[in-house]
Design an enzyme around this catalytic site. Structure first.
Site, PDB file in Angstrom:
ATOM      1  N   ILE A 198       7.037  -7.898 -12.207  1.00 30.69           N
ATOM      2  CA  ILE A 198       7.248  -6.589 -11.582  1.00 30.69           C
ATOM      3  C   ILE A 198       6.015  -6.178 -10.788  1.00 30.69           C
ATOM      4  O   ILE A 198       4.894  -6.314 -11.265  1.00 30.69           O
ATOM      5  CB  ILE A 198       7.496  -5.499 -12.656  1.00 30.69           C
ATOM      6  CG1 ILE A 198       8.702  -5.848 -13.524  1.00 30.69           C
ATOM      7  CG2 ILE A 198       7.667  -4.117 -12.009  1.00 30.69           C
ATOM      8  CD1 ILE A 198      10.009  -5.843 -12.788  1.00 30.69           C
TER       9      ILE A 198
ATOM     10  N   HIS B  45       4.523  -2.970  -9.985  1.00 33.84           N
ATOM     11  CA  HIS B  45       4.747  -1.633 -10.530  1.00 33.84           C
ATOM     12  C   HIS B  45       4.480  -0.533  -9.507  1.00 33.84           C
ATOM     13  O   HIS B  45       3.795  -0.744  -8.512  1.00 33.84           O
ATOM     14  CB  HIS B  45       3.881  -1.422 -11.775  1.00 33.84           C
ATOM     15  CG  HIS B  45       4.425  -2.158 -12.963  1.00 33.84           C
ATOM     16  ND1 HIS B  45       5.529  -1.741 -13.654  1.00 33.84           N
ATOM     17  CD2 HIS B  45       4.022  -3.308 -13.569  1.00 33.84           C
ATOM     18  CE1 HIS B  45       5.782  -2.584 -14.637  1.00 33.84           C
ATOM     19  NE2 HIS B  45       4.884  -3.550 -14.611  1.00 33.84           N
TER      20      HIS B  45
END
Lengths: 120, 418, 496
Positions: free
Chosen positions: C48, C50
């Site tokens: 991910i 973020h």
């Protein structure tokens, strides 16, 4: 004497029942759906045998192993000796499906044949 | 410049299904191209070096490579062209109703193949450890049974020295014997169901011959080992739950998974063919024609069969239908065929009134007494008694056209006997 | 020779640092314990990028996360790894969860994140129609995204190598001492490397490496995250990364549309004792499935293709620890790099470069820097004409080896020639074996190609280096002994 067996001659897998007295005299086989079942039970009790399949190293770059098989059923006690022999051998291509690779293995009357054609 | 070629029929896959289909369409005079990704025709048969093939079709017992070679010769003799080492990456239906396939190979590069009809014969793939999410670590030594079979039978590579086999399907059982025949010790075969998934004759000749224990209603609940497999934990299953307090450890360096097959339909899906969730294969009508007219399917791509012989037979039927359709025959009526109680699926999914039709089913139950019945428009039109039914054995039934005179909904159900 | 900088650990942190440092007139080396780069923490995580709202601005984590996030477009342009700014949705199903959503949103604003958008139910369903319609609200962070973390590391290392950085794999640091104002570093297999400066980016083993160099004492606690991967045909694949509201120790279990078209669900967050424990657990899978099925429609265990677990290197204070050692000379600590370490990594690389400068390392830019890697061909993404052209160049381009992911022989050969000689190395570099059949079809073919290209016999190839041998030998190595008397085991009561 009584023994239950499962027929391996075809995918149906009939459940066989064999009854005999003494030295396989009066062997009575039930449960088979075809004559091959009775033949199998008799063979399995008296002299168990199997078709053996394996591969053998060959000198093809594309296909480094050639599949082989016995042309008829081999006595079970010869299976391990045959396999150990085959794995130490090497065959030169070309080979043709059905050609004999080992003739009459250990006087068993069983030949090993190629199960595939490999061209040069 | 990308080269283009045209054929009446393109067959995708040169295994037990594709070769049989191509032999059929070529004999009927249709120009046929078989495209296969392997270097030699035969598909998975080539690594199935054991015997047990051809009893039904050739009336003699053959090994996989022999079965493949016979069918290859049959297809070639009939005039089919086989393009090996070639992957079909795209299948598209054009506005004029013909198909364009993109085929890639190292020999010929990119080719555009045009065909008036397509027969899907891609076969199936194996479910893996990941599909069934077996817990534990991720060391080397975990293979699907088929991958291990390929390594061993085509490359002469021993996958390990001590193995546990998960799943008692025929491939798993055959591999138990193969490993034993190469000096590898098979410590156990573990089956989650209360009955074996493979043929009983394979239990006899692949396990009993070597004294290999079969743990029914057990599952592998943990794979151990950091770099290479060091063992597995096995627990009995009860009520669908592993009984962890009864788990035990088996030392091994190899785990083979033989936990089912899935029809390989990535290409079908991309061409817009609708799939049947019960089989994982295309929905087909009584012509073995998929939901995309002109695309036919037969063999393991349609549903997973027990025997290669059945695969070839079904693909031949599909090929016959493809030929008839190319010759201008209408696709005919599509009266729905359904299954109820205790049956997982039926193939095909429609019937035509008055036409003899072969149906294939898979049971959801194990029983030594069962009755299969067919109901048409509320009336039972046909019944048959079976002395054994089980999920691992396909049921094949041919219903005469006379029985199927009426149009309506045909329902099959399997009733468990006392 | 004496290197200017030795970076220990070729994960995201080490690789990003090596890439930054490779722009200067230095001779550096990257030391990796495993057989290939990115084989540790960086291989097994959620991938991910973020959105900058999970951590308060007072933390080093938040500062580097926000800066790192903004650097990815350029990095992707230069290095060409799979990255998609899909956006992140944080969703709530109860008023209590909504209050956390509000706090996170405020935190994001305070951190200076732009474009955050509070959303009601309808707006959320518009942004992501696959959400469970019982969702009551949440927010949208368009700056979040997904990346293939190992591909990112491979690119960084490749670019660093192009700029004259050396890479030594299978180099597990076991000893270090000072000699003539430099570090002498020894590996487990007896190799020696000398360097003026050392960066400790050893991930899970940063505590051990710190001790070896006589630097600060601290402990890295492994915290396990299990992930489950769904087939690319899964109808559940969302357009955006879906987050629940976080808990104290984790950002929760997510639904992730990976940059390569699959869907990932996870991770868990459980402390474990061993730094080798990357096992998965049936109960955890059930827990993950029940959590994500509540968030997104259509998630089915039938679509599972694989699972894996990774370990986060966690320090007691939960923040990153990136600093000049106060005990060991010319030694930089880069420890505790857990989430959002991947997002922060480009900024971490810069930060470490600046720390080295402050410690006296002269940084003079090279005259010739390779800033862009040549685009990598992937047959699955090429047009027919391009495929045809590639085939003229090398016929292996149109030989498909991995059918699930459509990977050609040429791509596998390229991976091997670039030094990825394990099965996992090839898999992570090319994706061959990562699809639905998980290598069932292509493993033997890939092994054959690796063997052909490297000259290593097939039976000696490994999955991931060390003792992870894929095979036990060749036919004939074992004596066949058929013991028909083994039938005793059939009577054990557990069997048929």
């Amino acid at each position: 004497m009584k023994q239950e067996l499962i027929c391996i001659r075809c995918p149906f897998g009939c459940r066989l029942s064999a009854e005999w007295n003494g030295n396989f005299e009066n062997l009575k086989i039930t449960g088979n759906q075809c004559p091959r079942g009775a033949a199998y039970a008799r063979q399995e009790l008296c002299d168990p045998r199997r078709i053996v399949t394996a591969v053998v190293a060959c000198n093809s770059k594309e296909q480094p192993y050639a599949p082989v098989r016995t042309d008829r059923e081999l006595p079970k006690n010869l299976i391990a000796p045959l396999l150990n022999t085959l794995y130490r051998m090497r065959v030169d291509i070309p080979v043709k499906m059905g050609d004999i690779f080992i003739e009459n293995f250990q006087d068993s009357n069983v030949n090993v044949i190629f199960s595939s054609t490999i061209k040069r | 410049m990308i080269q283009e070629e045209s054929f009446d029929i393109a067959v995708i896959g040169a295994g037990a299904a594709g070769l049989a289909a191509a032999a059929e369409t070529s004999s009927a005079g249709k120009t046929t191209l078989v495209i296969d990704r392997e270097d030699h025709p035969g598909g998975i048969l080539r690594q199935c070096i054991h015997n047990g093939f051809g009893l039904r079709y050739f009336k003699e017992e053959l090994t996989g490579p022999e079965y493949a070679e016979r069918f290859t010769e049959k297809a070639l003799k009939a005039g089919a062209k086989i393009r090996s080492g070639t992957s079909v990456t795209s299948l598209v239906k054009e506005a004029d109703g013909t198909f364009t396939l993109i085929a890639l190979s190292s020999r010929e590069g990119v080719r555009k193949i045009h065909a008036r009809a397509v027969i899907l014969a891609m076969g199936c793939g194996e479910r893996s450890r990941g599909n069934i999410a077996v817990p534990g670590s991720r060391p080397a030594g975990v293979f699907t049974a088929g991958a291990a079979q390929k390594l061993l039978n085509t490359e002469g590579i021993l996958p390990g020295k001590k193995a546990v086999i998960v799943g008692s399907g025929d491939i798993g059982l055959i591999m138990a014997r193969r490993l034993s025949w190469t000096g590898i010790e098979v410590k156990a075969v573990v089956e989650i169901m209360p009955y074996p998934a493979g043929l009983v004759r394979n239990i006899v000749q692949c396990l009993d011959d070597f004294g290999i224990p079969l743990y029914l209603e057990h599952s592998v609940v943990n794979i151990l080992g950091r770099e290479r497999v060091e063992g597995v934990e096995i627990a009995p299953f009860s009520g669908g739950i592993p009984q962890m307090e009864q788990k035990f450890q088996v030392e091994c360096d190899t785990v083979l998974f033989s936990v089912g097959l899935i029809p390989e339909n990535e290409l079908s899906r991309s061409a817009g063919v609708k799939l049947n969730p019960s089989t994982g294969g295309p929905l087909v009508d009584s012509n073995y024609e998929t939901t995309v007219p002109g695309i036919f399917a037969g063999g393991n791509v349609l549903h997973v069969h027990d025997l290669a012989d059945f695969v070839s037979e079904e693909a031949e039927n599909a090929a016959k239908m493809a030929v008839r359709r190319l010759d201008g025959e209408d696709c005919g009526e599509k009266n729905p065929v359904k299954v109820e109680s205790n049956l997982k699926y039926v193939i095909p999914n429609t019937y035509q009134s008055g036409r003899k039709t072969r149906f294939a089913f898979r049971s959801l139950i194990v029983s030594n007494q069962a009755e299969l019945e067919a109901e048409l428009n509320g009336k039972v039109i046909w019944k048959k008694h079976y002395s054994t039914v089980r999920p691992s054995e396909m049921i094949l039934v041919e219903l005469d056209g006379k029985l199927l005179q009426e149009k309506g909904e045909l329902i099959f159900r399997l009733k468990k006997g006392e | 020779m004496i290197y200017d900088v030795a970076v220990i650990g070729a994960g995201v942190t080490g690789a990003a640092t090596a890439w930054q440092l490779s722009h200067y007139q230095l001779k550096n080396v990257l030391l990796e314990r495993c057989a290939d780069v990115s084989f540790g923490v960086s291989k097994a995580n959620s991938g991910i990028i973020h959105g900058g709202f999970h951590h308060p601005v007072s933390t080093l984590k938040a500062k580097l996360e926000i800066r790192g996030n903004l650097m990815f477009e350029r990095l992707q342009h230069e290095l060409g790894f799979p990255f998609k700014r899909t956006g992140i949705l944080v969703i709530a199903f109860s008023p209590e969860e909504m209050s956390t959503v509000h706090k996170l949103y405020e935190q994001g604003l305070a951190n200076g994140v732009r474009d955050l958008e509070m959303c009601g139910r309808d707006r959320l369903l518009q942004l992501e129609p696959k959400l469970n319609p019982e969702v009551i609200g949440g927010f949208f962070a368009p700056g979040g995204g997904t990346i293939e973390p190992y591909r990112y590391v491979f690119s960084l290392v490749e670019a660093a190598k192009r700029n004259d950085t050396d890479l030594k794999c299978n180099f597990e640091v076991v000893q270090a001492e000072r000699e003539d104002n430099a570090w002498v570093i020894q590996s487990a297999n007896g190799e020696t490397v000398r360097a003026k400066y050392v960066v400790n980016a050893a991930g899970l083993f940063a505590d051990r490496v710190s001790r070896i160099f006589g630097a600060e004492e601290f402990t890295i606690h492994p915290r396990k995250g299990e992930e489950y991967l769904l087939d690319r045909n899964s109808s559940a694949r969302p357009e955006r990364v879906i987050f629940p509201v976080p808990t104290a120790h984790s950002k929760g279990v997510l639904v992730i549309p990976t940059a390569e078209g699959t869907t990932m669900i996870g991770p868990t967050a459980d402390p474990v004792d061993s730094k080798w424990d990357t096992s998965t657990d049936a109960d955890h899978m059930k827990k993950i499935l029940s959590l994500v099925r509540n968030m997104v429609n259509g998630i089915s265990p039938r679509d599972l293709i694989t699972s894996f677990a990774g370990l986060r290197p966690v320090m007691d204070h939960e923040d990153f620890y990136i600093a000049l050692s106060e005990k060991a000379p010319n030694f930089i600590q880069a420890a505790g790099i857990q989430s959002p370490g991947l997002t922060a990594s480009p900024a971490i690389g810069e930060y470490i470069k600046d720390l080295l400068k402050s410690a006296g390392l002269p940084l003079l830019e090279k005259i010739h820097i390779v800033t862009e890697l040549a685009p990598k061909h992937e047959i699955r993404h090429e047009s027919l004409e391009e495929m045809d052209r590639l085939h003229q160049e090398d016929p292996a381009w149109t030989h498909i080896v991995c059918r699930c992911e459509k990977i050609s022989e040429a791509e596998i050969v390229e991976a091997v020639r670039k030094g990825h000689t394990t099965l996992d190395g090839v898999k992570f570099y090319t994706r061959a074996g990562m699809g639905r059949c998980q290598g069932g079809f292509c493993t033997a073919r890939i092994m054959k190609i690796i063997s052909r290209e490297t000259g290593i016999p097939m039976e000696e190839l490994t999955k991931k280096g060390g003792g992870s041998r894929l095979a036990a030998g060749r036919l004939g190595d074992l004596e066949v002994q058929i013991n028909q008397n083994r039938e005793a085991s059939h009577d054990s009561g557990r069997v048929l």
